[in-house]
Design a protein around this motif. Structure first.
Motif, PDB file in Angstrom:
ATOM      1  N   GLU A  32       2.109 -11.480  -1.667  1.00  0.00           N
ATOM      2  CA  GLU A  32       3.354 -10.854  -1.213  1.00  0.00           C
ATOM      3  C   GLU A  32       4.059 -10.134  -2.360  1.00  0.00           C
ATOM      4  O   GLU A  32       4.617  -9.052  -2.169  1.00  0.00           O
ATOM      5  N   ARG A  33       4.027 -10.720  -3.544  1.00  0.00           N
ATOM      6  CA  ARG A  33       4.671 -10.092  -4.705  1.00  0.00           C
ATOM      7  C   ARG A  33       3.974  -8.786  -5.052  1.00  0.00           C
ATOM      8  O   ARG A  33       4.612  -7.772  -5.337  1.00  0.00           O
ATOM      9  N   ASP A  34       2.641  -8.799  -5.004  1.00  0.00           N
ATOM     10  CA  ASP A  34       1.857  -7.611  -5.301  1.00  0.00           C
ATOM     11  C   ASP A  34       2.140  -6.499  -4.295  1.00  0.00           C
ATOM     12  O   ASP A  34       2.357  -5.346  -4.665  1.00  0.00           O
ATOM     13  N   VAL A  35       2.144  -6.848  -3.019  1.00  0.00           N
ATOM     14  CA  VAL A  35       2.387  -5.854  -1.971  1.00  0.00           C
ATOM     15  C   VAL A  35       3.834  -5.358  -2.030  1.00  0.00           C
ATOM     16  O   VAL A  35       4.098  -4.178  -1.801  1.00  0.00           O
ATOM     17  N   ALA A  36       4.765  -6.241  -2.367  1.00  0.00           N
ATOM     18  CA  ALA A  36       6.172  -5.823  -2.478  1.00  0.00           C
ATOM     19  C   ALA A  36       6.351  -4.804  -3.593  1.00  0.00           C
ATOM     20  O   ALA A  36       7.037  -3.792  -3.413  1.00  0.00           O
ATOM     21  N   SER A  37       5.724  -5.042  -4.734  1.00  0.00           N
ATOM     22  CA  SER A  37       5.865  -4.080  -5.834  1.00  0.00           C
ATOM     23  C   SER A  37       5.176  -2.763  -5.503  1.00  0.00           C
ATOM     24  O   SER A  37       5.698  -1.684  -5.796  1.00  0.00           O
ATOM     25  N   LEU A  41       7.329   0.885  -4.921  1.00  0.00           N
ATOM     26  CA  LEU A  41       7.004   2.089  -5.700  1.00  0.00           C
ATOM     27  C   LEU A  41       6.528   3.206  -4.780  1.00  0.00           C
ATOM     28  O   LEU A  41       6.920   4.371  -4.950  1.00  0.00           O
ATOM     29  N   MET A  42       5.720   2.858  -3.800  1.00  0.00           N
ATOM     30  CA  MET A  42       5.217   3.856  -2.843  1.00  0.00           C
ATOM     31  C   MET A  42       6.370   4.510  -2.090  1.00  0.00           C
ATOM     32  O   MET A  42       6.401   5.735  -1.919  1.00  0.00           O
ATOM     33  N   ALA A  43       7.329   3.696  -1.653  1.00  0.00           N
ATOM     34  CA  ALA A  43       8.481   4.236  -0.929  1.00  0.00           C
ATOM     35  C   ALA A  43       9.307   5.148  -1.823  1.00  0.00           C
ATOM     36  O   ALA A  43       9.769   6.205  -1.379  1.00  0.00           O
ATOM     37  N   ALA A  44       9.485   4.756  -3.081  1.00  0.00           N
ATOM     38  CA  ALA A  44      10.250   5.598  -4.007  1.00  0.00           C
ATOM     39  C   ALA A  44       9.549   6.928  -4.241  1.00  0.00           C
ATOM     40  O   ALA A  44      10.191   7.988  -4.272  1.00  0.00           O
ATOM     41  N   TYR A 100       0.858  -3.201   8.658  1.00  0.00           N
ATOM     42  CA  TYR A 100       0.138  -2.115   9.331  1.00  0.00           C
ATOM     43  C   TYR A 100       0.986  -1.514  10.440  1.00  0.00           C
ATOM     44  O   TYR A 100       1.041  -0.289  10.602  1.00  0.00           O
ATOM     45  N   ASN A 101       1.663  -2.367  11.191  1.00  0.00           N
ATOM     46  CA  ASN A 101       2.499  -1.874  12.287  1.00  0.00           C
ATOM     47  C   ASN A 101       3.677  -1.058  11.770  1.00  0.00           C
ATOM     48  O   ASN A 101       4.041  -0.044  12.380  1.00  0.00           O
ATOM     49  N   LEU A 102       4.284  -1.486  10.666  1.00  0.00           N
ATOM     50  CA  LEU A 102       5.388  -0.711  10.093  1.00  0.00           C
ATOM     51  C   LEU A 102       4.906   0.657   9.625  1.00  0.00           C
ATOM     52  O   LEU A 102       5.560   1.675   9.890  1.00  0.00           O
ATOM     53  N   VAL A 103       3.777   0.693   8.936  1.00  0.00           N
ATOM     54  CA  VAL A 103       3.246   1.975   8.453  1.00  0.00           C
ATOM     55  C   VAL A 103       2.849   2.854   9.631  1.00  0.00           C
ATOM     56  O   VAL A 103       3.129   4.061   9.645  1.00  0.00           O
ATOM     57  N   ARG A 104       2.237   2.268  10.652  1.00  0.00           N
ATOM     58  CA  ARG A 104       1.825   3.035  11.831  1.00  0.00           C
ATOM     59  C   ARG A 104       3.034   3.648  12.538  1.00  0.00           C
ATOM     60  O   ARG A 104       3.020   4.819  12.910  1.00  0.00           O
ATOM     61  N   SER A 105       4.107   2.852  12.698  1.00  0.00           N
ATOM     62  CA  SER A 105       5.300   3.405  13.354  1.00  0.00           C
ATOM     63  C   SER A 105       5.966   4.451  12.470  1.00  0.00           C
ATOM     64  O   SER A 105       6.543   5.411  12.979  1.00  0.00           O
ATOM     65  N   ILE A 116       7.914   2.151   4.759  1.00  0.00           N
ATOM     66  CA  ILE A 116       7.324   1.458   3.609  1.00  0.00           C
ATOM     67  C   ILE A 116       8.426   0.784   2.793  1.00  0.00           C
ATOM     68  O   ILE A 116       8.222  -0.299   2.250  1.00  0.00           O
ATOM     69  N   ARG A 117       9.617   1.391   2.744  1.00  0.00           N
ATOM     70  CA  ARG A 117      10.748   0.732   2.079  1.00  0.00           C
ATOM     71  C   ARG A 117      11.135  -0.533   2.848  1.00  0.00           C
ATOM     72  O   ARG A 117      11.444  -1.566   2.252  1.00  0.00           O
ATOM     73  N   SER A 118      11.089  -0.472   4.176  1.00  0.00           N
ATOM     74  CA  SER A 118      11.345  -1.672   4.986  1.00  0.00           C
ATOM     75  C   SER A 118      10.294  -2.741   4.707  1.00  0.00           C
ATOM     76  O   SER A 118      10.606  -3.929   4.639  1.00  0.00           O
ATOM     77  N   LEU A 119       9.055  -2.311   4.541  1.00  0.00           N
ATOM     78  CA  LEU A 119       7.981  -3.232   4.199  1.00  0.00           C
ATOM     79  C   LEU A 119       8.241  -3.877   2.836  1.00  0.00           C
ATOM     80  O   LEU A 119       8.057  -5.090   2.674  1.00  0.00           O
ATOM     81  N   ALA A 120       8.695  -3.087   1.878  1.00  0.00           N
ATOM     82  CA  ALA A 120       9.023  -3.629   0.550  1.00  0.00           C
ATOM     83  C   ALA A 120      10.136  -4.658   0.646  1.00  0.00           C
ATOM     84  O   ALA A 120      10.066  -5.720   0.019  1.00  0.00           O
ATOM     85  N   ASN A 121      11.159  -4.366   1.443  1.00  0.00           N
ATOM     86  CA  ASN A 121      12.256  -5.325   1.612  1.00  0.00           C
ATOM     87  C   ASN A 121      11.766  -6.602   2.290  1.00  0.00           C
ATOM     88  O   ASN A 121      12.162  -7.705   1.905  1.00  0.00           O
ATOM     89  N   LEU A 122      10.902  -6.449   3.280  1.00  0.00           N
ATOM     90  CA  LEU A 122      10.355  -7.606   3.987  1.00  0.00           C
ATOM     91  C   LEU A 122       9.577  -8.508   3.032  1.00  0.00           C
ATOM     92  O   LEU A 122       9.784  -9.726   2.994  1.00  0.00           O
ATOM     93  N   TYR A 123       8.698  -7.909   2.239  1.00  0.00           N
ATOM     94  CA  TYR A 123       7.907  -8.700   1.305  1.00  0.00           C
ATOM     95  C   TYR A 123       8.757  -9.255   0.166  1.00  0.00           C
ATOM     96  O   TYR A 123       8.512 -10.370  -0.294  1.00  0.00           O
ATOM     97  N   SER A 124       9.736  -8.491  -0.305  1.00  0.00           N
ATOM     98  CA  SER A 124      10.613  -8.994  -1.367  1.00  0.00           C
ATOM     99  C   SER A 124      11.373 -10.221  -0.902  1.00  0.00           C
ATOM    100  O   SER A 124      11.508 -11.202  -1.645  1.00  0.00           O
TER     101      SER A 124
END
Length: 168
Positions: A32-37, A41-44, A100-105, A116-124
């Motif tokens: 989760e930490r890896d995916v959050a980081s 960065l991807m969202a930024a 995957y669902n967040l990126v797909r939507s 992807i920023r929402s995904l980062a917040n979720l994982y953080s």
């Protein structure tokens, strides 16, 4: 000294990280930490109007796990060949189903950077929660360990004092 020398070897660090990632609590936390980081960065990068392929290449360098970094390389190849980002991420098992669902939507709405920023917040948030869980387990264990060490030292001192009085 040998542990220090061995820890400098990149292949040993990669092997240990891959082993730790398979452990139940700590492995999920590291993932989760890896995916959050990566996702932050991807969202930024996407918010800064960086093109998708370049953003994927740059953000892949931010991934600590060599296995996940390799799978992200396959994602980059797939996206270059015209496959959608969400399908490629799912095919190469880089994220979780929620990711995957967040990126797909995000792809369907044209707001990939926002999703992807929402995904980062979720994982953080998940990383913070898991860290609290780990600390709630480690703290009592540390107290018990320190208490055991202090008790052993005290017992040693008491036994030494009583054995000295037996001699006289």
């Amino acid at each position: 000294i040998s542990i220090g020398i061995l820890s400098r070897q990149s292949w040993i660090r990669a092997f240990l990280l891959a082993f730790i990632e398979r452990l139940p609590v700590i492995g999920v936390w590291l993932t989760e930490r890896d995916v959050a980081s990566w996702s932050s960065l991807m969202a930024a990068l996407l918010s800064s109007k960086c093109e998708l392929i370049r953003a994927l290449e740059l953000s892949a360098k931010n991934i600590n796990s060599s296995g996940r970094r390799g799978r992200m390389g396959l994602v980059i190849k797939d996206v270059r060949n015209g496959k959608s980002l969400s399908d490629s991420l799912e095919k190469n098992r880089v994220l979780t189903p929620a990711g995957y669902n967040l990126v797909r939507s995000g792809e369907k709405t044209g707001r990939v950077d926002f999703m992807i920023r929402s995904l980062a917040n979720l994982y953080s948030d998940g990383v913070k929660k898991r860290m609290e869980d780990v600390l709630s387990i480690v703290e009592p264990l540390a107290i018990l360990f320190i208490g055991g060490v202090i008790g052993t030292v005290m017992l040693g001192i008491i036994l030494a004092m009583t054995s000295v009085s037996d001699v006289f």
